[in-house]
Design a protein around this motif. Structure first.
Motif, PDB file in Angstrom:
ATOM      1  N   HIS A 163       0.584  -1.078  -0.171  1.00  0.00           N
ATOM      2  CA  HIS A 163       0.208  -0.119  -0.294  1.00  0.00           C
ATOM      3  C   HIS A 163       0.788   0.819   0.277  1.00  0.00           C
ATOM      4  O   HIS A 163       2.107   1.401   0.191  1.00  0.00           O
ATOM      5  CB  HIS A 163      -1.061   0.017   1.323  1.00  0.00           C
ATOM      6  CG  HIS A 163      -0.376   0.174   2.320  1.00  0.00           C
ATOM      7  ND1 HIS A 163       0.522   0.825   3.152  1.00  0.00           N
ATOM      8  CD2 HIS A 163       0.215  -0.939   3.215  1.00  0.00           C
ATOM      9  CE1 HIS A 163       0.989   0.728   4.477  1.00  0.00           C
ATOM     10  NE2 HIS A 163       0.909  -0.712   4.570  1.00  0.00           N
ATOM     11  N   LEU A 164       0.159   2.803  -0.329  1.00  0.00           N
ATOM     12  CA  LEU A 164       0.866   3.374  -0.924  1.00  0.00           C
ATOM     13  C   LEU A 164       1.048   4.313   1.171  1.00  0.00           C
ATOM     14  O   LEU A 164       0.427   3.741   1.653  1.00  0.00           O
ATOM     15  CB  LEU A 164       0.046   4.540  -1.608  1.00  0.00           C
ATOM     16  CG  LEU A 164       0.253   4.645  -3.137  1.00  0.00           C
ATOM     17  CD1 LEU A 164      -0.648   5.333  -3.212  1.00  0.00           C
ATOM     18  CD2 LEU A 164       1.360   3.633  -3.709  1.00  0.00           C
ATOM     19  N   THR A 196      -4.480   2.404  -4.529  1.00  0.00           N
ATOM     20  CA  THR A 196      -3.490   2.801  -3.092  1.00  0.00           C
ATOM     21  C   THR A 196      -3.100   1.561  -2.284  1.00  0.00           C
ATOM     22  O   THR A 196      -1.882   1.748  -1.498  1.00  0.00           O
ATOM     23  CB  THR A 196      -3.898   4.125  -1.888  1.00  0.00           C
ATOM     24  OG1 THR A 196      -5.204   3.479  -1.315  1.00  0.00           O
ATOM     25  CG2 THR A 196      -4.940   4.804  -2.940  1.00  0.00           C
ATOM     26  N   TRP A 198      -4.829   0.789   0.765  1.00  0.00           N
ATOM     27  CA  TRP A 198      -5.164   1.412   2.131  1.00  0.00           C
ATOM     28  C   TRP A 198      -5.832   0.646   3.031  1.00  0.00           C
ATOM     29  O   TRP A 198      -6.305   1.109   4.127  1.00  0.00           O
ATOM     30  CB  TRP A 198      -5.059   3.362   2.121  1.00  0.00           C
ATOM     31  CG  TRP A 198      -5.263   3.890   3.664  1.00  0.00           C
ATOM     32  CD1 TRP A 198      -6.025   4.265   4.348  1.00  0.00           C
ATOM     33  CD2 TRP A 198      -4.164   3.649   3.933  1.00  0.00           C
ATOM     34  NE1 TRP A 198      -5.735   4.792   5.151  1.00  0.00           N
ATOM     35  CE2 TRP A 198      -3.908   4.481   4.779  1.00  0.00           C
ATOM     36  CE3 TRP A 198      -2.960   3.898   3.149  1.00  0.00           C
ATOM     37  CZ2 TRP A 198      -3.252   4.753   6.104  1.00  0.00           C
ATOM     38  CZ3 TRP A 198      -1.775   4.178   4.558  1.00  0.00           C
ATOM     39  CH2 TRP A 198      -2.039   4.869   5.523  1.00  0.00           C
ATOM     40  N   CYS A 235     -11.905   4.735  -6.674  1.00  0.00           N
ATOM     41  CA  CYS A 235     -10.344   4.706  -5.560  1.00  0.00           C
ATOM     42  C   CYS A 235     -11.039   4.109  -4.390  1.00  0.00           C
ATOM     43  O   CYS A 235     -11.973   4.442  -4.008  1.00  0.00           O
ATOM     44  CB  CYS A 235      -9.671   6.105  -4.937  1.00  0.00           C
ATOM     45  SG  CYS A 235      -8.483   6.002  -4.237  1.00  0.00           S
ATOM     46  N   ASN A 237      -9.881   4.283  -1.483  1.00  0.00           N
ATOM     47  CA  ASN A 237      -9.540   5.439   0.282  1.00  0.00           C
ATOM     48  C   ASN A 237     -10.465   5.500   0.123  1.00  0.00           C
ATOM     49  O   ASN A 237     -11.862   5.873  -0.605  1.00  0.00           O
ATOM     50  CB  ASN A 237      -8.410   6.069  -0.348  1.00  0.00           C
ATOM     51  CG  ASN A 237      -8.711   7.195  -1.158  1.00  0.00           C
ATOM     52  OD1 ASN A 237      -9.454   7.595  -1.479  1.00  0.00           O
ATOM     53  ND2 ASN A 237      -7.663   7.706  -1.766  1.00  0.00           N
TER      54      ASN A 237
END
Length: 309
Positions: A163-164, A196, A198, A235, A237
């Protein structure tokens, strides 16, 4: 707030309330269907686990402080009715009641009336029409089903990480690199799907780590996508853009991604997707399907986005 030069106001007529979904002409939809090469179907949605029927605060990603879904069944201690009902000889029926506030608590699609500046919604419609009983203009009921080509920008995989990082922001160079690696181009009417990774933070490290902030798209990345006529940005997120430790965006109104997409360009947003199965498929393009509920004047709707491979 003044509009910048980049805007879709008036592009599809003064009365338009659908924005960039107007790009989904029959020809564009038929071309998107050409992405179906295997016939396999994946859901891209997080589950709805009602706060009254399971330990949702510890199992489902959401923004802190937002009301969680309330799911009641008529067969146990969470009864909302007088218990099960007999509907025939030996037959019984269980009913459900579901109360959902989509923003920040479940996979959802933002309507064009969700955010605005001054006294005007997208395309110049008066914000006076937004009231407690619903939005008279640009509500989610104006959107209709979305059937388009989805293009996966798997930025986490591109960078070789699960993950970022919390402070990472996805810019135009990242988006171009994803397309170059996949060997495809972004087309008008596409849905840009950003990964991402996340949600894995919630799963592996817990809510506090998830709430410490979030990676997301940068303002320049948003302008880059809008300039290429995407109809939606989706997304995994909670806010498309990044969030700080207070779960707020740091950008000014000029750079706020909801303003860039929803207000200026009529580009819809889908947030809180689950993309972990999709990333394992190695597919950069697919048929994307999402149908918001026909909520008159709604600012959003829960959705179950579908990828058809």
């Amino acid at each position: 707030m003044m509009l910048d030069k980049s805007s879709n106001w008036g592009r599809w007529g003064q009365d338009d309330e659908r924005g960039a979904l107007n790009l989904l002409t029959p020809e564009v939809v038929m071309a998107a269907a050409g992405c179906v090469r295997e016939g396999r179907v994946l859901s891209l949605s997080l589950p709805i686990r009602g706060a009254t029927s399971s330990p949702a605060p510890t199992t489902v990603p959401h923004l802190r402080g937002r009301p969680l879904p309330q799911h009641f069944m008529s067969v146990d201690g969470g009864d909302y009715a007088a218990g099960t009902r007999a509907i025939g000889a030996g037959l019984k029926m269980a009913d459900d009641a579901l109360v959902v506030t989509p923003h920040g608590t479940t996979t959802h699609m933002d309507a064009l009336c969700h955010m605005w500046s001054g006294d005007r919604l997208y395309n110049g419609h008066s914000a006076d029409r937004v009231r407690s009983y619903g939005a008279g203009r640009c509500g989610i009921d104006k959107a209709g089903p979305v059937v388009a080509r989805g293009v996966l920008f798997d930025v986490a995989r591109l960078k070789g990480v699960p993950h970022l990082g919390v402070d990472d922001r996805i810019g135009p160079d990242d988006l171009r690199a994803c397309l170059d690696e996949a060997g495809i181009e972004l087309r008008p009417g596409d849905v840009a799907v950003l990964r991402t990774g996340w949600p894995l933070v919630w799963k592996n490290d817990g809510p506090d780590a998830y709430w410490a902030g979030q990676p997301g798209l940068s303002a320049d990345g948003g302008r880059w996508l809008a300039a290429r006529d995407v109809c939606m940005v989706a997304c995994d997120n909670a806010a498309i853009g990044g969030l700080n430790e207070h779960q707020l965006a740091d950008e000014t109104l000029t750079d706020d991604l909801h303003m860039i997409f929803l207000w200026r360009h009529g580009v819809y947003l889908a947030e809180m997707l689950w993309l972990e199965e999709l990333t394992g498929e190695g597919r950069a393009d697919f048929l994307f399907i999402a149908a918001p509920l026909d909520i008159e004047g709604g600012t959003a709707s829960p959705i179950n986005p579908i990828a058809v491979l």
